[in-house]
Design a protein around this motif. Structure first.
Motif, short mmCIF file in Angstrom:
data_model
loop_
_atom_site.label_atom_id
_atom_site.label_comp_id
_atom_site.label_asym_id
_atom_site.label_seq_id
_atom_site.Cartn_x
_atom_site.Cartn_y
_atom_site.Cartn_z
N PRO A 1 11.38 12.03 27.18
CA PRO A 1 11.46 12.59 28.53
C PRO A 1 12.41 11.78 29.40
O PRO A 1 12.60 10.58 29.16
N SER B 1 12.04 20.46 29.28
CA SER B 1 11.10 19.54 28.63
C SER B 1 10.88 19.95 27.17
O SER B 1 10.88 19.10 26.25
N GLN B 2 10.69 21.27 26.94
CA GLN B 2 10.49 21.76 25.56
C GLN B 2 11.73 21.47 24.70
O GLN B 2 11.62 21.08 23.54
N ARG C 1 14.00 19.14 25.06
CA ARG C 1 14.12 17.70 24.76
C ARG C 1 13.14 17.31 23.67
O ARG C 1 13.48 16.59 22.73
N ASP D 1 6.36 18.86 34.12
CA ASP D 1 6.60 18.56 32.70
C ASP D 1 7.61 17.43 32.51
O ASP D 1 8.53 17.54 31.68
N GLY D 2 7.48 16.39 33.30
CA GLY D 2 8.35 15.23 33.14
C GLY D 2 9.72 15.37 33.79
O GLY D 2 10.58 14.50 33.62
N VAL D 3 9.93 16.44 34.54
CA VAL D 3 11.24 16.64 35.19
C VAL D 3 11.05 16.65 36.71
O VAL D 3 10.26 17.46 37.22
N ALA E 1 12.15 23.57 34.43
CA ALA E 1 11.66 22.25 34.03
C ALA E 1 10.91 22.34 32.71
O ALA E 1 11.07 21.48 31.83
N GLN E 2 10.10 23.38 32.55
CA GLN E 2 9.35 23.55 31.30
C GLN E 2 10.30 23.71 30.11
O GLN E 2 10.12 23.12 29.05
#
Ligand SMILES: NC(=O)c1ccc[n+]([C@@H]2O[C@H](COP(=O)([O-])OP(=O)(O)OC[C@H]3O[C@@H](n4cnc5c(N)ncnc54)[C@H](O)[C@@H]3O)[C@@H](O)[C@H]2O)c1
Ligand SMILES: O=C(O)C1=N[C@H](C(=O)O)CCC1
Length: 264
Positions: A178, A168-169, A171, A198-200, A164-165
Motif C-alpha cells: 500500500p 488498492s486492489q 496494487r 482502502d489505504g489511499v 481508491a478501492q
C-alpha cells in the motif's frame, strides 16, 4: 456512413422500453427525464419525487427504474423495484459492502432481474478509474482529490471511493505494498491529510462553480503522473445512463459500474 460507439449505439428496432425515474426533480433526475424523453426507443412512464409516489412506477408498467435519489432512500427504492420485478439502474451513491450483499440476497430469488449500480456514468470518469488502477503499481505514492458542487450530500464521492478501492486492489494483485502516505502523521489539524479509503488518501473539495471532477495524483522518484477528469455538465452522464437502461434487461444479477457494458 458514420461510425457508432457502444455508448452512442442507435436505438434498436423493437418495442419501446418503459422507464421510471426516481428522484425526477433532482439535479440528475431532471437530466435523465430529458434524455429518456429524447430517446426514440425509450418511454418515460413514471416520474417519482418522494416515496409516496413509488407505486406509480409499478402501475405505470415500468420495465426499468433509474434511481438518482439520496443515499438514505435508495435501498428502499431498490427493494421495491426488485419486489415488483422492475430492473434497476442506480446512480445514487453511498453503497458499502453490507448494502451490496443485501441487494444480492434480494436478487437471489429473481434470476431474471438486473440491478446495475454505478458510482459514475461518465465515460471519461470510468476511463480515469481504469487508468488509475493500471498506473497504481508503478508509483510509490497515490492520492485522490475529488472536487464537486457545494450541494453534494456525501463526501467522499462514490467515484473517489471506488477509485481508491480499484487502486488498492490493483496494487495488491501486483504484489505492491500500500502507498506509504496514508497516514495522519504530521497533521496538526484533523482532516489536513484527508480521509483514507482502502489505504489511499482521499480529499474532498466543495466549490461553487464546479459540477463533478476528480484527480488521481501518482508519484515516484523524480516524477509524477496526474490523471484528471471533469464533468462540466450533467449531460455528460447521460450516454452512460442510457446505455445501462438499454442493457440491464439482458444482464441479470448485480452489476457494479458500466465498465463491462463498455467492453472494458
Ligand atoms: N452515478 C453518477 O454518475 C452520478 C452523477 C451525479 C450524481 N450522482 C449521485 O446521484 C444522487 C443524486 O444526486 P443529485 O445531485 O441529483 O441530488 P438531488 O438532491 O438534486 O436529487 C435527489 C432527488 O431525489 C429526491 N428523493 C429523495 N428521496 C427520494 C425517494 N425515496 N423517492 C424519490 N425521490 C426521492 C429528492 O427530493 C431530490 O429531488 C447522489 O447520490 C449523487 O452522488 C451520481
Ligand atoms: O454530483 C454528484 O453528487 C456526483 N456524484 C457522484 C459521486 O459521488 O461520485 C458522481 C459524480 C457527480
Amino acid at each position: 456512413m458514420t461510425s457508432s460507439s457502444p455508448v452512442t449505439a442507435p436505438a434498436p428496432d423493437g418495442p419501446l422500453t418503459s422507464v421510471a425515474v426516481l428522484g425526477a426533480r433532482g439535479r440528475m433526475g431532471v437530466e435523465v427525464c430529458r434524455a429518456v424523453n429524447e430517446a426514440e426507443d425509450l418511454e418515460l412512464v413514471a416520474m417519482v419525487e418522494g416515496s409516496e409516489w413509488l407505486f406509480n412506477v409499478a402501475d405505470g408498467g415500468a420495465q426499468v427504474a433509474v434511481d438518482f435519489t439520496r443515499p438514505e432512500s435508495v435501498m428502499e427504492n431498490i427493494r421495491f423495484c426488485i419486489d415488483q420485478g422492475i430492473h434497476c439502474v442506480v446512480g445514487t451513491t453511498g453503497f458499502d459492502d453490507e448494502k451490496i450483499a443485501t441487494i444480492r440476497e434480494w436478487l437471489a430469488p429473481k434470476p431474471d432481474l438486473g440491478v446495475l449500480i454505478a458510482p459514475n456514468f461518465g465515460i471519461g470518469a470510468v476511463l480515469l478509474m481504469k487508468f488509475a488502477a493500471e498506473a497504481a503499481r508503478f508509483f510509490t505514492s497515490v492520492e485522490v482529490v475529488e472536487l464537486h458542487h457545494p450541494n453534494k450530500v456525501d463526501a467522499p464521492s462514490g467515484t473517489a471511493t471506488r477509485t481508491a478501492q480499484l487502486i488498492s486492489q490493483a496494487r495488491a494483485a501486483a504484489g505492491v505494498a500500500p502507498a506509504p502516505d496514508a497516514t495522519q502523521e504530521g497533521a496538526s489539524l484533523p482532516g489536513a491529510r484527508g480521509a483514507v479509503v482502502d489505504g489511499v488518501p482521499v480529499h474532498a473539495v466543495r466549490l461553487a462553480g464546479l459540477v463533478a471532477h476528480e484527480e488521481v495524483l501518482l508519484g515516484t522518484h523524480g516524477e509524477t503522473l496526474t490523471l484528471r477528469h471533469d464533468s462540466y455538465d450533467r449531460s455528460s452522464f447521460m450516454p452512460g445512463v442510457l446505455l445501462a437502461v438499454r442493457e440491464i434487461q439482458r444482464r441479470p444479477g448485480l452489476t457494479i459500474g458500466i465498465e463491462s457494458l463498455l467492453g472494458l
